[in-house]
Design an enzyme around this catalytic site. Structure first.
Site, PDB file in Angstrom:
ATOM      1  N   SER A 124       0.598  -1.186  -0.060  1.00  0.00           N
ATOM      2  CA  SER A 124      -0.138  -0.014   0.076  1.00  0.00           C
ATOM      3  C   SER A 124       0.794   1.178  -0.019  1.00  0.00           C
ATOM      4  O   SER A 124       2.118   1.290   0.355  1.00  0.00           O
ATOM      5  CB  SER A 124      -0.833  -0.165   1.333  1.00  0.00           C
ATOM      6  N   TYR A 149      -2.031  -0.039  10.459  1.00  0.00           N
ATOM      7  CA  TYR A 149      -2.291  -0.924   9.154  1.00  0.00           C
ATOM      8  C   TYR A 149      -1.166  -0.773   8.472  1.00  0.00           C
ATOM      9  O   TYR A 149      -0.601  -1.497   7.826  1.00  0.00           O
ATOM     10  CB  TYR A 149      -3.655  -0.340   8.476  1.00  0.00           C
ATOM     11  N   LYS A 153       2.004  -3.364   6.795  1.00  0.00           N
ATOM     12  CA  LYS A 153       2.393  -3.198   5.376  1.00  0.00           C
ATOM     13  C   LYS A 153       3.900  -3.003   5.460  1.00  0.00           C
ATOM     14  O   LYS A 153       4.628  -3.455   4.533  1.00  0.00           O
ATOM     15  CB  LYS A 153       1.902  -2.227   4.442  1.00  0.00           C
TER      16      LYS A 153
END
Length: 339
Positions: A124, A149, A153
């Site tokens: 991402s 989050y 990643k």
């Protein structure tokens, strides 16, 4: 050639499965259905005329994962299995670290044990944090992510870099920006549970009357209209990039390879611009209210995807308005199913 697709009934995963099947790959899906629905499997078959093999379990269950590898000659993996809501990750960080990292490691352990290569990681643009300059290319320095989050990643990328180097594996990290839209058949699309965390499904649910008003998180950003800017990429274009990346890995002769690509349109659109474009594209009204900023959100992010065009022969081609039309058709399909 069998390709394992983890999270393959989810939003991006299901669209990628369609593109894999259309390119004559055999597909094995593992998905615990925590953020997807079983009927998506039927819809994939309706679109492609082919039914992928499906296993409904959590990837943290190592013994079940081992059985999948025993049963199928897996020669590559595209990993989508992860929780993905920025805001939720800030209040449930341990859930995100456990789910997003343990499941990844379990799959990689099987790759190591069975000497399998060709691994694609769904990463991402959050790995860049708030970049100092736009557009963001693959050489943009990574900053500490603003959300748990995003940190998963970043950690996932670090794990895969070590994995590729230590065990001589071919790995591709795909850093994509903001996927939107639905399949042109209206049989696949984003299916959030509860109140959507992403902008476009929140917009479509508001337009459909499911939500009273769209919440716009902040109008005091240093942008032209005060709302945050993102790079919105059509999900089918994004799915095709995964197939292009997989084909490049398969055709790479070096046993050790690590490729990194940004996947985006190269254009930033503000939240209000997306709302207005949706209204125009679909001739509907979207009432909204301004709310305080969410923790973990950045101001602006849009991609330089020249490397993907140069090395994968891939480019995002679908205009914003066209993508927004498909997401409205998907919403009407969901209404027809009472979903």
């Amino acid at each position: 050639m069998s390709i394992l697709v983890t999270g393959g009934l989810g939003y991006i995963g299901s669209h990628t499965v369609v593109e894999l099947l259309n390119n004559n790959f055999e597909v094995v899906i593992v998905d615990d259905l925590s953020n997807s629905e079983k009927f998506i499997l039927d819809n994939i078959e309706e679109i492609t005329g082919k039914r992928p093999i499906f296993y409904p379990f959590d990837l943290k269950r190592k013994e079940l994962l081992e059985q999948v590898f025993d049963a199928h000659h897996v020669e590559g993996c595209i990993n989508f299995a992860a929780y993905k809501a920025v805001g939720e990750s800030m209040v449930k960080p341990l859930d995100y670290y456990e789910n997003n990292l343990f499941s990844l490691i379990n799959v990689l352990q099987e790759f190591k044990k069975r000497n399998i290569s060709n691994f694609i990681f769904s990463s991402s643009c959050t790995v860049y944090g708030q970049a100092d300059e736009m557009p963001i290319d693959e050489n943009t320095p990574l900053k500490e992510a603003e959300s748990s989050y995003g940190k998963t990643k970043q950690m996932g990328e670090d794990i895969l870099k070590d994995f590729s180097k230590a065990y001589h594996k071919k790995v591709c990290l795909l850093r994509y920006f903001n996927p939107i839209g639905a399949h042109p058949t209206a049989l696949l699309g984003e299916l959030p549970s509860g109140i959507p965390n992403n902008l476009v499904p929140y917009v479509t649910q508001t337009a459909a009357g499911i939500r009273e008003k769209l919440s716009i998180w902040g109008d005091d950003y240093p942008t032209e209209d005060g709302t945050a800017i993102r790079d919105y990429i059509y999900v089918v274009d994004l799915a095709k990039a995964h197939v292009a990346a997989l084909q490049k890995l398969i055709n790479t002769e070096n046993e050790t390879a690590l490729d990194i690509y940004n996947l985006g349109t190269g254009t930033g659109s503000s939240v209000l611009e997306v709302v207005k474009a949706f209204e125009v594209a679909n001739d509907v009204n979207v009432p909204y209210q301004i709310c305080p900023r969410r923790e973990g959100d950045i101001t602006i992010a849009y991609a330089n995807a020249d490397k993907a065009e140069r090395e994968l022969n891939w480019k995002s081609e679908t205009p914003l308005e066209e993508a927004l039309k498909t997401t409205w058709e998907w919403q009407k399909y969901l209404r027809s199913r009472d979903l």
